[in-house]
Design a protein around this motif. Structure first.
Motif, PDB file in Angstrom:
ATOM      1  N   GLN A   3       0.796  -1.222   0.000  1.00 22.03           N
ATOM      2  CA  GLN A   3       0.000   0.000   0.000  1.00 22.03           C
ATOM      3  C   GLN A   3       0.834   1.280   0.000  1.00 22.03           C
ATOM      4  O   GLN A   3       0.297   2.363  -0.126  1.00 22.03           O
ATOM      5  N   ASN A   4       2.133   1.166   0.175  1.00 23.30           N
ATOM      6  CA  ASN A   4       2.995   2.330   0.297  1.00 23.30           C
ATOM      7  C   ASN A   4       3.415   2.822  -1.091  1.00 23.30           C
ATOM      8  O   ASN A   4       4.321   2.272  -1.703  1.00 23.30           O
ATOM      9  N   LYS A   5       2.752   3.843  -1.588  1.00 22.73           N
ATOM     10  CA  LYS A   5       3.050   4.389  -2.917  1.00 22.73           C
ATOM     11  C   LYS A   5       3.908   5.632  -2.760  1.00 22.73           C
ATOM     12  O   LYS A   5       3.474   6.618  -2.176  1.00 22.73           O
ATOM     13  N   LYS A   6       5.141   5.570  -3.243  1.00 22.89           N
ATOM     14  CA  LYS A   6       6.037   6.708  -3.207  1.00 22.89           C
ATOM     15  C   LYS A   6       6.556   6.972  -4.607  1.00 22.89           C
ATOM     16  O   LYS A   6       6.679   6.058  -5.419  1.00 22.89           O
ATOM     17  N   ARG A   7       6.893   8.221  -4.865  1.00 25.61           N
ATOM     18  CA  ARG A   7       7.431   8.607  -6.158  1.00 25.61           C
ATOM     19  C   ARG A   7       8.897   8.196  -6.232  1.00 25.61           C
ATOM     20  O   ARG A   7       9.666   8.410  -5.308  1.00 25.61           O
ATOM     21  N   VAL A   8       9.276   7.590  -7.355  1.00 30.65           N
ATOM     22  CA  VAL A   8      10.658   7.196  -7.575  1.00 30.65           C
ATOM     23  C   VAL A   8      11.352   8.298  -8.369  1.00 30.65           C
ATOM     24  O   VAL A   8      10.832   8.796  -9.365  1.00 30.65           O
ATOM     25  N   LEU A   9      12.522   8.679  -7.906  1.00 27.64           N
ATOM     26  CA  LEU A   9      13.330   9.708  -8.524  1.00 27.64           C
ATOM     27  C   LEU A   9      13.677   9.312  -9.965  1.00 27.64           C
ATOM     28  O   LEU A   9      14.137   8.192 -10.202  1.00 27.64           O
ATOM     29  N   PRO A  10      13.451  10.190 -10.944  1.00 32.18           N
ATOM     30  CA  PRO A  10      13.842   9.871 -12.319  1.00 32.18           C
ATOM     31  C   PRO A  10      15.365   9.722 -12.442  1.00 32.18           C
ATOM     32  O   PRO A  10      16.127  10.322 -11.665  1.00 32.18           O
ATOM     33  N   ALA A  11      15.813   8.946 -13.407  1.00 31.38           N
ATOM     34  CA  ALA A  11      17.248   8.716 -13.610  1.00 31.38           C
ATOM     35  C   ALA A  11      17.998  10.028 -13.833  1.00 31.38           C
ATOM     36  O   ALA A  11      19.122  10.192 -13.356  1.00 31.38           O
ATOM     37  N   SER A  12      17.383  10.974 -14.525  1.00 35.51           N
ATOM     38  CA  SER A  12      18.061  12.253 -14.792  1.00 35.51           C
ATOM     39  C   SER A  12      18.342  13.014 -13.494  1.00 35.51           C
ATOM     40  O   SER A  12      19.418  13.602 -13.326  1.00 35.51           O
ATOM     41  N   GLU A  13      17.410  12.974 -12.541  1.00 36.19           N
ATOM     42  CA  GLU A  13      17.629  13.629 -11.253  1.00 36.19           C
ATOM     43  C   GLU A  13      18.687  12.897 -10.440  1.00 36.19           C
ATOM     44  O   GLU A  13      19.484  13.516  -9.733  1.00 36.19           O
ATOM     45  N   PRO A  58      14.112   1.106  -3.500  1.00 34.68           N
ATOM     46  CA  PRO A  58      14.830   1.346  -4.753  1.00 34.68           C
ATOM     47  C   PRO A  58      16.004   2.314  -4.595  1.00 34.68           C
ATOM     48  O   PRO A  58      15.924   3.301  -3.860  1.00 34.68           O
ATOM     49  N   TYR A  59      17.069   2.008  -5.300  1.00 33.71           N
ATOM     50  CA  TYR A  59      18.253   2.864  -5.388  1.00 33.71           C
ATOM     51  C   TYR A  59      18.710   2.888  -6.838  1.00 33.71           C
ATOM     52  O   TYR A  59      18.588   1.887  -7.541  1.00 33.71           O
ATOM     53  N   TRP A  60      19.226   4.020  -7.264  1.00 28.80           N
ATOM     54  CA  TRP A  60      19.871   4.095  -8.561  1.00 28.80           C
ATOM     55  C   TRP A  60      21.324   3.695  -8.368  1.00 28.80           C
ATOM     56  O   TRP A  60      22.022   4.238  -7.505  1.00 28.80           O
ATOM     57  N   CYS A  61      21.788   2.739  -9.128  1.00 26.99           N
ATOM     58  CA  CYS A  61      23.183   2.324  -9.123  1.00 26.99           C
ATOM     59  C   CYS A  61      23.828   2.958 -10.348  1.00 26.99           C
ATOM     60  O   CYS A  61      23.455   2.657 -11.485  1.00 26.99           O
ATOM     61  N   ILE A  62      24.782   3.853 -10.110  1.00 28.35           N
ATOM     62  CA  ILE A  62      25.477   4.536 -11.197  1.00 28.35           C
ATOM     63  C   ILE A  62      26.918   4.048 -11.191  1.00 28.35           C
ATOM     64  O   ILE A  62      27.637   4.230 -10.206  1.00 28.35           O
ATOM     65  N   GLN A  63      27.310   3.390 -12.282  1.00 27.81           N
ATOM     66  CA  GLN A  63      28.676   2.911 -12.418  1.00 27.81           C
ATOM     67  C   GLN A  63      29.421   3.857 -13.346  1.00 27.81           C
ATOM     68  O   GLN A  63      28.896   4.258 -14.390  1.00 27.81           O
ATOM     69  N   TYR A  64      30.644   4.196 -12.947  1.00 28.12           N
ATOM     70  CA  TYR A  64      31.414   5.152 -13.734  1.00 28.12           C
ATOM     71  C   TYR A  64      32.896   4.808 -13.706  1.00 28.12           C
ATOM     72  O   TYR A  64      33.350   4.027 -12.873  1.00 28.12           O
ATOM     73  N   ASN A  65      33.625   5.392 -14.651  1.00 29.82           N
ATOM     74  CA  ASN A  65      35.080   5.239 -14.755  1.00 29.82           C
ATOM     75  C   ASN A  65      35.546   3.791 -14.602  1.00 29.82           C
ATOM     76  O   ASN A  65      36.429   3.478 -13.829  1.00 29.82           O
ATOM     77  N   GLY A  66      34.911   2.907 -15.352  1.00 31.30           N
ATOM     78  CA  GLY A  66      35.360   1.525 -15.396  1.00 31.30           C
ATOM     79  C   GLY A  66      34.869   0.614 -14.292  1.00 31.30           C
ATOM     80  O   GLY A  66      35.463  -0.426 -14.044  1.00 31.30           O
ATOM     81  N   GLY A  67      33.805   0.981 -13.589  1.00 35.95           N
ATOM     82  CA  GLY A  67      33.214   0.060 -12.634  1.00 35.95           C
ATOM     83  C   GLY A  67      33.048   0.566 -11.222  1.00 35.95           C
ATOM     84  O   GLY A  67      32.563  -0.170 -10.363  1.00 35.95           O
ATOM     85  N   ILE A  68      33.425   1.803 -10.918  1.00 35.81           N
ATOM     86  CA  ILE A  68      33.174   2.366  -9.594  1.00 35.81           C
ATOM     87  C   ILE A  68      31.668   2.598  -9.473  1.00 35.81           C
ATOM     88  O   ILE A  68      31.048   3.119 -10.401  1.00 35.81           O
ATOM     89  N   SER A  69      31.091   2.214  -8.341  1.00 35.60           N
ATOM     90  CA  SER A  69      29.639   2.342  -8.171  1.00 35.60           C
ATOM     91  C   SER A  69      29.270   3.325  -7.066  1.00 35.60           C
ATOM     92  O   SER A  69      29.931   3.380  -6.040  1.00 35.60           O
ATOM     93  N   VAL A  70      28.216   4.060  -7.328  1.00 33.93           N
ATOM     94  CA  VAL A  70      27.594   4.946  -6.332  1.00 33.93           C
ATOM     95  C   VAL A  70      26.116   4.613  -6.326  1.00 33.93           C
ATOM     96  O   VAL A  70      25.518   4.390  -7.390  1.00 33.93           O
ATOM     97  N   HIS A  71      25.522   4.560  -5.131  1.00 34.45           N
ATOM     98  CA  HIS A  71      24.089   4.281  -5.017  1.00 34.45           C
ATOM     99  C   HIS A  71      23.385   5.537  -4.515  1.00 34.45           C
ATOM    100  O   HIS A  71      23.783   6.124  -3.518  1.00 34.45           O
TER     101      HIS A  71
END
Length: 77
Positions: A3-13, A58-71
């Motif tokens: 029942q918990n409906k929350k807005r998910v942050l768009p990838a661009s944000e 949910p978390y956005w996983c952003i991988q950059y510079n050859g595999g470094i990850s930020v969530h």
């Protein structure tokens, strides 16, 4: 349940937040984003009468510079 409906942050944000994070850190430049994907972490695992309960967050996983990850947390509040 469900029942918990929350807005998910768009990838661009999430990318804007990512750039704010790495801008202030000692990160090798230039930054090349290799992959952006929505992942879910399980939080709050409990068990009641043989039935397990947890929350998928949910978390956005952003991988950059050859595999470094930020969530980046994907729920907006």
């Amino acid at each position: 349940m469900g029942q918990n409906k929350k807005r998910v942050l768009p990838a661009s944000e999430a990318l804007v937040r990512f750039m704010t994070i790495v801008e202030g850190e000692n990160v090798e430049k230039p930054i090349q984003v290799d992959r952006v994907r929505l992942v879910y972490w399980l939080e709050g695992y409990t068990e009641h009468g043989g039935v397990s309960e947890d929350t998928a967050v949910p978390y956005w996983c952003i991988q950059y510079n050859g595999g470094i990850s930020v969530h980046i947390a994907a729920y907006t509040e």
